[in-house]
Write an enzyme that holds these catalytic residues in place. Structure first.
Site, PDB file in Angstrom:
ATOM      1  CE  LYS A  72       5.615  11.456  -2.406  1.00 13.46           C
ATOM      2  NZ  LYS A  72       4.814  10.252  -2.172  1.00 13.46           N
ATOM      3  CG  ASP A 108       5.476   6.586  -1.182  1.00  7.70           C
ATOM      4  OD1 ASP A 108       5.290   6.779   0.031  1.00  7.70           O
ATOM      5  OD2 ASP A 108       5.658   7.511  -1.997  1.00  7.70           O
ATOM      6  N   GLY A 132      -6.006   0.459 -12.589  1.00 10.76           N
ATOM      7  CA  GLY A 132      -5.546   1.828 -12.799  1.00 10.76           C
ATOM      8  C   GLY A 132      -4.305   1.875 -13.660  1.00 10.76           C
ATOM      9  N   GLY A 135       0.207   7.187 -11.966  1.00 13.17           N
ATOM     10  CA  GLY A 135       1.526   7.053 -11.345  1.00 13.17           C
ATOM     11  C   GLY A 135       1.567   5.953 -10.289  1.00 13.17           C
ATOM     12  CB  ALA A 136      -0.743   5.046  -7.542  1.00 14.37           C
ATOM     13  N   GLY A 251      -5.261   1.306   2.730  1.00 17.40           N
ATOM     14  CA  GLY A 251      -3.867   1.687   2.535  1.00 17.40           C
ATOM     15  C   GLY A 251      -3.158   2.343   3.716  1.00 17.40           C
TER      16      GLY A 251
END
Ligand code: ATR
Length: 291
Positions: A72, A108, A132, A135-136, A251
């Site tokens: 990605k 995404d 968090g 990356g997300a 999700g």
């Protein structure tokens, strides 16, 4: 089943591994529903062969590609153009054939946005909690920035990582939208109910009983909880949100809509909510999920 003939277009997924993907179920169902002569197939790309794969796909007139782990970010150097959100996030999951090569997009995050919108959840003008700082979570913060959130409270176990993301997003915006906080500092949050997005891997199967914060005092500040995890379909985070009277979502629809948005980009069409529902059903069948 669609009829494959000389005019059939090909789309696909590049990654390694690719055999567990749900994307063929999404895209081949969409092609059938929309009456397009298009097939979507997985392409395993060996390590070190990404540049060859992109060149080959272009030479073969592959109309569009999805990109998955581990490519990605690596894919970005092989593209002729990049969508601004994908550029900020630093991850591309969709390639669209353009003049002289492929343009990269990230669907995404727009997928998350559209999944939330389909449940009536907005980001614009809202105070949002993000859990968090991987990356997300970073991508979710940029999504909040692109959709004019009022304020983002970014809570992470390692506060330094949250601070880094806050600096990046605030630097991009030119004002302080993101405030980094330690998880245990949640009692400093304003005493109002907010949307909370769970963007850590905590609670992912088989660790179903784990959650980043399990104190009810935190969940009293949450009117809606959105977990990026979809295995299990009800995470501990979702249970905690519901126990305090909030609404909670998993999700899986984010996965659905990232596919739908890619399909729309490739074919210049709009997929209706009715069609999205049918694709969602097929996707769940492919995943062996009953809901
Ligand atoms: P990704 O890039 O997929 O988002 P990641 O970079 O592995 O995932 O980040 C995982 C996130 O889950 C991080 O925010 C991590 O917190 P730290 O930055 O403090 O490591 C968080 N995380 C993982 N295990 C955790 C736990 N047991 N309790 C709280 N947070 C946890």
């Amino acid at each position: 089943m669609i009829k494959i003939d000389g005019k059939t277009a090909t789309c696909g997924l590049i990654g390694n591994p690719v055999e567990h993907t749900m994307s063929p179920a999404i895209h081949n169902t969409l092609a059938e529903l929309m009456g397009h002569s298009l097939v979507y197939v997985p392409f395993l790309v060996d390590h070190g062969k990404l540049a060859d794969a992109v060149r080959g796909a272009w030479a073969l007139h592959i109309k569009g590609l999805n990109v998955t782990v581990p490519y990605k970010t690596d894919i970005m150097e092989f593209l002729v153009d990049l969508d601004p959100l994908a550029k900020q996030i630093g991850a591309v999951n969709t390639l669209v054939k353009d003049e002289g090569g492929y343009k990269g997009y990230n669907t995404d995050m727009p997928g998350l946005y559209r999944a939330m919108a389909s449940e009536g959840i907005a980001m614009e003008g809202q105070n949002i909690i993000v859990l968090g700082a991987g990356g997300a979570a970073r991508a979710v913060c940029f999504l909040c920035a692109f959709h004019d959130a009022k304020k983002v409270y970014l809570l992470n176990r390692t506060v330094e990582k949250a601070k880094q993301i806050a600096e990046e997003v605030n630097g991009y915006l030119g004002w302080d939208m993101v405030e980094a906080m330690a998880l245990f500092d949640y009692n400093r949050l304003p005493e109002e109910k907010m949307l909370a997005i769970q963007a850590t891997s905590v609670g992912l199967s088989p660790n179903d009983d784990q959650v980043v914060i399990d104190e009810a005092a935190f969940y009293e500040r949450v009117h809606t909880g959105y977990d990026l995890i979809y295995r299990p379909l009800e995470t501990k985070f979702m249970k905690c949100v519901k126990a305090s009277g909030g609404k909670a979502f998993h999700g899986l629809k984010m996965l659905l809509y990232q596919g739908i948005i890619a399909y729309e980009l490739w074919n210049q069409v709009t997929v209706s909510e009715e069609q999205a529902k049918l694709v969602y059903k097929e996707m769940k069948v492919a995943m062996g999920i009953e809901e």
